[in-house]
Every structure is written in structure tokens, then in C-alpha cells.
Design a protein around this motif. Structure first.
Motif, PDB file in Angstrom:
ATOM      1  N   ASP A 119       0.991  -1.322   0.071  1.00  0.00           N
ATOM      2  CA  ASP A 119       0.039  -0.211  -0.113  1.00  0.00           C
ATOM      3  C   ASP A 119       0.839   1.331  -0.024  1.00  0.00           C
ATOM      4  O   ASP A 119       0.586   2.267  -0.735  1.00  0.00           O
ATOM      5  CB  ASP A 119      -0.887  -0.227   1.185  1.00  0.00           C
ATOM      6  N   ASP A 120       1.952   1.358   0.980  1.00  0.00           N
ATOM      7  CA  ASP A 120       2.883   2.480   0.888  1.00  0.00           C
ATOM      8  C   ASP A 120       4.050   2.362   1.702  1.00  0.00           C
ATOM      9  O   ASP A 120       4.029   1.108   2.430  1.00  0.00           O
ATOM     10  CB  ASP A 120       1.915   3.333   1.623  1.00  0.00           C
ATOM     11  N   LEU A 171      13.570   6.045  17.882  1.00  0.00           N
ATOM     12  CA  LEU A 171      14.168   5.453  16.991  1.00  0.00           C
ATOM     13  C   LEU A 171      13.384   5.443  15.638  1.00  0.00           C
ATOM     14  O   LEU A 171      12.062   5.737  15.947  1.00  0.00           O
ATOM     15  CB  LEU A 171      14.229   3.808  17.403  1.00  0.00           C
ATOM     16  N   TYR A 172      13.973   5.303  14.410  1.00  0.00           N
ATOM     17  CA  TYR A 172      12.860   5.202  13.458  1.00  0.00           C
ATOM     18  C   TYR A 172      13.212   4.112  12.483  1.00  0.00           C
ATOM     19  O   TYR A 172      14.110   3.560  12.566  1.00  0.00           O
ATOM     20  CB  TYR A 172      13.616   6.437  12.313  1.00  0.00           C
ATOM     21  N   TYR A 173      12.121   3.716  11.911  1.00  0.00           N
ATOM     22  CA  TYR A 173      11.960   2.356  11.301  1.00  0.00           C
ATOM     23  C   TYR A 173      11.203   2.554   9.905  1.00  0.00           C
ATOM     24  O   TYR A 173      10.353   3.394   9.974  1.00  0.00           O
ATOM     25  CB  TYR A 173      10.955   1.304  11.970  1.00  0.00           C
ATOM     26  N   LEU A 174      11.894   1.887   8.990  1.00  0.00           N
ATOM     27  CA  LEU A 174      11.265   2.208   7.731  1.00  0.00           C
ATOM     28  C   LEU A 174       9.948   0.809   7.603  1.00  0.00           C
ATOM     29  O   LEU A 174      10.558  -0.055   7.762  1.00  0.00           O
ATOM     30  CB  LEU A 174      12.256   1.832   6.655  1.00  0.00           C
ATOM     31  N   THR A 175       8.797   1.451   7.247  1.00  0.00           N
ATOM     32  CA  THR A 175       7.837   0.376   7.559  1.00  0.00           C
ATOM     33  C   THR A 175       7.275   0.206   6.178  1.00  0.00           C
ATOM     34  O   THR A 175       6.690   1.158   5.366  1.00  0.00           O
ATOM     35  CB  THR A 175       6.914   0.752   8.524  1.00  0.00           C
ATOM     36  N   ARG A 182      20.351   4.888  11.148  1.00  0.00           N
ATOM     37  CA  ARG A 182      19.857   6.186  11.448  1.00  0.00           C
ATOM     38  C   ARG A 182      18.792   6.699  10.571  1.00  0.00           C
ATOM     39  O   ARG A 182      18.801   6.134   9.426  1.00  0.00           O
ATOM     40  CB  ARG A 182      21.042   7.042  11.844  1.00  0.00           C
ATOM     41  N   LEU A 183      18.175   7.807  10.751  1.00  0.00           N
ATOM     42  CA  LEU A 183      17.341   8.336   9.842  1.00  0.00           C
ATOM     43  C   LEU A 183      17.777   8.640   8.430  1.00  0.00           C
ATOM     44  O   LEU A 183      17.222   8.803   7.286  1.00  0.00           O
ATOM     45  CB  LEU A 183      16.826   9.698  10.409  1.00  0.00           C
ATOM     46  N   VAL A 184      19.163   9.044   8.486  1.00  0.00           N
ATOM     47  CA  VAL A 184      19.961   9.604   7.250  1.00  0.00           C
ATOM     48  C   VAL A 184      19.792   8.551   6.322  1.00  0.00           C
ATOM     49  O   VAL A 184      19.565   8.796   5.034  1.00  0.00           O
ATOM     50  CB  VAL A 184      21.429   9.980   7.621  1.00  0.00           C
ATOM     51  N   MET A 185      20.177   7.175   6.471  1.00  0.00           N
ATOM     52  CA  MET A 185      20.083   6.137   5.732  1.00  0.00           C
ATOM     53  C   MET A 185      18.678   5.649   5.287  1.00  0.00           C
ATOM     54  O   MET A 185      18.334   5.596   4.093  1.00  0.00           O
ATOM     55  CB  MET A 185      20.726   4.697   6.484  1.00  0.00           C
ATOM     56  N   LEU A 186      17.684   5.888   6.360  1.00  0.00           N
ATOM     57  CA  LEU A 186      16.447   5.539   5.973  1.00  0.00           C
ATOM     58  C   LEU A 186      15.848   6.335   4.915  1.00  0.00           C
ATOM     59  O   LEU A 186      14.899   6.036   4.317  1.00  0.00           O
ATOM     60  CB  LEU A 186      15.716   5.602   7.326  1.00  0.00           C
ATOM     61  N   GLU A 187      16.113   7.871   4.995  1.00  0.00           N
ATOM     62  CA  GLU A 187      15.691   8.751   4.077  1.00  0.00           C
ATOM     63  C   GLU A 187      16.189   8.507   2.584  1.00  0.00           C
ATOM     64  O   GLU A 187      15.205   8.446   1.687  1.00  0.00           O
ATOM     65  CB  GLU A 187      15.897   9.957   4.602  1.00  0.00           C
ATOM     66  N   VAL A 188      17.338   7.957   2.533  1.00  0.00           N
ATOM     67  CA  VAL A 188      17.758   7.601   1.150  1.00  0.00           C
ATOM     68  C   VAL A 188      16.995   6.470   0.654  1.00  0.00           C
ATOM     69  O   VAL A 188      16.362   6.576  -0.613  1.00  0.00           O
ATOM     70  CB  VAL A 188      19.153   7.297   1.175  1.00  0.00           C
ATOM     71  N   ILE A 189      16.606   5.331   1.376  1.00  0.00           N
ATOM     72  CA  ILE A 189      16.190   4.207   0.891  1.00  0.00           C
ATOM     73  C   ILE A 189      14.535   4.619   0.639  1.00  0.00           C
ATOM     74  O   ILE A 189      14.060   4.172  -0.167  1.00  0.00           O
ATOM     75  CB  ILE A 189      16.030   3.274   2.026  1.00  0.00           C
ATOM     76  N   TYR A 190      13.939   5.453   1.524  1.00  0.00           N
ATOM     77  CA  TYR A 190      12.642   5.871   1.562  1.00  0.00           C
ATOM     78  C   TYR A 190      12.173   6.735   0.149  1.00  0.00           C
ATOM     79  O   TYR A 190      11.236   6.499  -0.592  1.00  0.00           O
ATOM     80  CB  TYR A 190      12.269   6.678   2.541  1.00  0.00           C
ATOM     81  N   LEU A 244       9.877   4.682  -6.945  1.00  0.00           N
ATOM     82  CA  LEU A 244       9.360   3.327  -7.730  1.00  0.00           C
ATOM     83  C   LEU A 244       8.047   2.974  -7.632  1.00  0.00           C
ATOM     84  O   LEU A 244       7.320   2.795  -8.558  1.00  0.00           O
ATOM     85  CB  LEU A 244      10.301   2.149  -7.102  1.00  0.00           C
ATOM     86  N   LEU A 245       7.513   3.432  -6.375  1.00  0.00           N
ATOM     87  CA  LEU A 245       6.003   3.122  -6.370  1.00  0.00           C
ATOM     88  C   LEU A 245       5.198   4.403  -7.045  1.00  0.00           C
ATOM     89  O   LEU A 245       4.375   3.818  -7.787  1.00  0.00           O
ATOM     90  CB  LEU A 245       5.828   3.512  -4.670  1.00  0.00           C
ATOM     91  N   THR A 246       5.732   5.560  -7.092  1.00  0.00           N
ATOM     92  CA  THR A 246       5.080   6.503  -7.848  1.00  0.00           C
ATOM     93  C   THR A 246       5.070   6.243  -9.409  1.00  0.00           C
ATOM     94  O   THR A 246       4.312   6.278  -9.852  1.00  0.00           O
ATOM     95  CB  THR A 246       5.580   7.874  -7.599  1.00  0.00           C
ATOM     96  N   GLU A 247       6.254   5.761  -9.932  1.00  0.00           N
ATOM     97  CA  GLU A 247       6.290   5.288 -11.187  1.00  0.00           C
ATOM     98  C   GLU A 247       5.609   4.141 -11.560  1.00  0.00           C
ATOM     99  O   GLU A 247       5.040   4.467 -12.802  1.00  0.00           O
ATOM    100  CB  GLU A 247       7.998   5.219 -11.278  1.00  0.00           C
ATOM    101  N   THR A 248       5.624   3.270 -10.757  1.00  0.00           N
ATOM    102  CA  THR A 248       4.631   2.197 -11.157  1.00  0.00           C
ATOM    103  C   THR A 248       3.192   2.514 -11.079  1.00  0.00           C
ATOM    104  O   THR A 248       2.449   2.174 -12.087  1.00  0.00           O
ATOM    105  CB  THR A 248       4.784   1.107 -10.112  1.00  0.00           C
ATOM    106  N   ARG A 249       2.880   3.456 -10.240  1.00  0.00           N
ATOM    107  CA  ARG A 249       1.242   3.786 -10.049  1.00  0.00           C
ATOM    108  C   ARG A 249       0.905   4.535 -11.489  1.00  0.00           C
ATOM    109  O   ARG A 249      -0.174   4.632 -11.882  1.00  0.00           O
ATOM    110  CB  ARG A 249       0.847   4.563  -9.029  1.00  0.00           C
ATOM    111  N   ASP A 250       1.892   5.438 -11.597  1.00  0.00           N
ATOM    112  CA  ASP A 250       1.623   6.234 -12.989  1.00  0.00           C
ATOM    113  C   ASP A 250       1.512   5.319 -14.142  1.00  0.00           C
ATOM    114  O   ASP A 250       0.625   5.830 -15.096  1.00  0.00           O
ATOM    115  CB  ASP A 250       2.604   7.380 -13.096  1.00  0.00           C
ATOM    116  N   THR A 251       2.374   4.650 -14.181  1.00  0.00           N
ATOM    117  CA  THR A 251       2.290   3.620 -15.514  1.00  0.00           C
ATOM    118  C   THR A 251       1.046   2.624 -15.502  1.00  0.00           C
ATOM    119  O   THR A 251       0.279   2.860 -16.585  1.00  0.00           O
ATOM    120  CB  THR A 251       3.447   2.685 -15.512  1.00  0.00           C
TER     121      THR A 251
END
Length: 202
Positions: A126-127, A140-144, A172-180, A186-193
Motif C-alpha cells: 500500500d505504501d 528510533l526510526y523504522y522504515l515500514t 539512523r534516519l539519514v540512511m532510511l531517508e535515502v532508501i525511502y 519506484l512506487l510513484t512511477e509504477t502507479r503512474d504507469t
């Protein structure tokens, strides 16, 4: 075959050095492989040999100079064996996230021996969000990954599942923001397609 696009080094929440590598698979240019591993693997895997040798030597001397029953020795040996087994099987070496648009997301945890994989179909994603969790005196920050509920069983309404990623390496948040940001692109590109494709059919 994979091609490394970026490498980012940063400490995790416990001050241990981490390395984030972002790879692209040659066969699928839109796919991404995010791998977080410890910076000093040799320090992570090495045993403190001097301390271990001294502990074994002192235990042998204690067995000679004290009268301990065979049952007590057996219990101590079994407990130490279980602790060693738990360390070997649950010591995390790295965590990775393979994202292939329209196929799915696979998160993997690599232990000293063996690995554990968890696959999420793309249609169930979903997101992706970054959660803020307060644990004792730390934030703490978690990519979910938000997983859609199963709609096949309409009688029971299931809530959206939350699947945290990289929960062992704790970046840390610095790495998670890059992955996010990469995942959101990728999600936006796929949904637009998909939206363009459905619009063309109508």
C-alpha cells in the motif's frame, strides 16, 4: 549481475558503523537492492580469543579444586551450548531489501549461518513510511511497509499490516531517508504507469 550505484557510510543508533550499498540489477533497470552491513565485519565476527581461553582455563581449574556434582557440570555445559548455538544462529551480519516493481519486495536477514527471507507481493504493497518509535529514553526510526489487508475474505475486515525493515541493524534516519526516497520514486512511477495504461484502455 548487479551494479553498485551508491555507497553510504554512517553509524547506527548504537554507534556501530554501517555501510549502505544501493545496487541495480542489469536485467531489470528499475529494480533496486539495498544492503546494510556492518562496516567492520572482522571485528563483528572475531571472538575475543584471550578472554575465551582464560574463561575456559579458569573453569577447568575450578572443577579440579571444587567439588561439583556431575549433574551441575552437565547443566552448565548444556546452558553454555545453548548460548553458543543462539549466538551463531541469531547473530545478524547484514540486512537487505530487494525491490522489483510490479513483482514484489523481498527483505532478507543474513545470519552467521543461514538467512531469513520475507516476500511481499507488489499488489499487496500500500505504501512505505518512516515510523517514529519512542523506546525507553530514545527515539528510533523504522522504515515500514504498509501491506493491504486480504480482500478475499470479506466477512472479517483485517487491519493494514505494518512490516518494519532493517530492525536488527538499526540504521539512523539519514540512511532510511535515502532508501525511502528511492522506494517512493519506484512506487510513484509504477502507479503512474498503471494509471496511464488503464486510461488508454478506457
Amino acid at each position: 549481475m548487479t551494479c553498485t550505484d551508491r555507497i553510504i557510510e554512517h553509524d547506527n543508533v548504537n554507534g556501530i558503523g554501517l555501510v549502505l550499498s544501493i545496487d541495480t540489477r542489469s536485467g531489470s533497470p528499475n529494480s533496486r537492492l539495498f544492503t546494510i552491513s556492518y562496516k567492520n565485519k572482522e571485528n563483528k565476527r572475531s571472538w575475543p580469543k584471550a578472554s575465551l581461553f582464560m574463561a575456559i582455563l579458569l573453569n577447568i581449574l575450578a572443577l579440579f579444586y571444587t567439588r561439583i556434582s556431575f549433574t551441575a557440570i552437565s547443566v552448565i555445559f548444556i546452558v553454555l551450548s545453548f548460548l553458543l548455538f543462539f549466538w551463531v544462529t541469531h547473530s545478524v551480519q547484514s540486512e537487505s531489501l530487494l525491490v522489483i516493481p510490479t513483482v514484489g519486495i523481498q527483505s532478507s536477514v543474513k545470519y552467521v549461518y543461514g538467512r531469513e527471507d520475507n516476500f511481499i507481493p507488489w499488489s499487496s504493497v500500500d505504501d512505505v513510511v518512516i515510523n517514529e518509535v519512542i523506546k525507553l529514553h530514545r527515539v528510533l526510526y523504522y522504515l515500514t511497509v504498509l501491506v493491504k489487508p486480504n480482500t478475499q475474505n470479506s466477512e472479517h475486515s483485517e487491519p493494514i499490516k505494518l512490516i518494519p525493515l532493517f530492525k536488527y541493524t538499526k540504521p539512523r534516519l539519514v540512511m532510511l531517508e535515502v532508501i525511502y526516497s528511492e522506494l517512493q520514486a519506484l512506487l510513484t512511477e509504477t502507479r503512474d504507469t498503471v494509471a496511464k495504461g488503464s486510461g488508454d484502455q478506457g
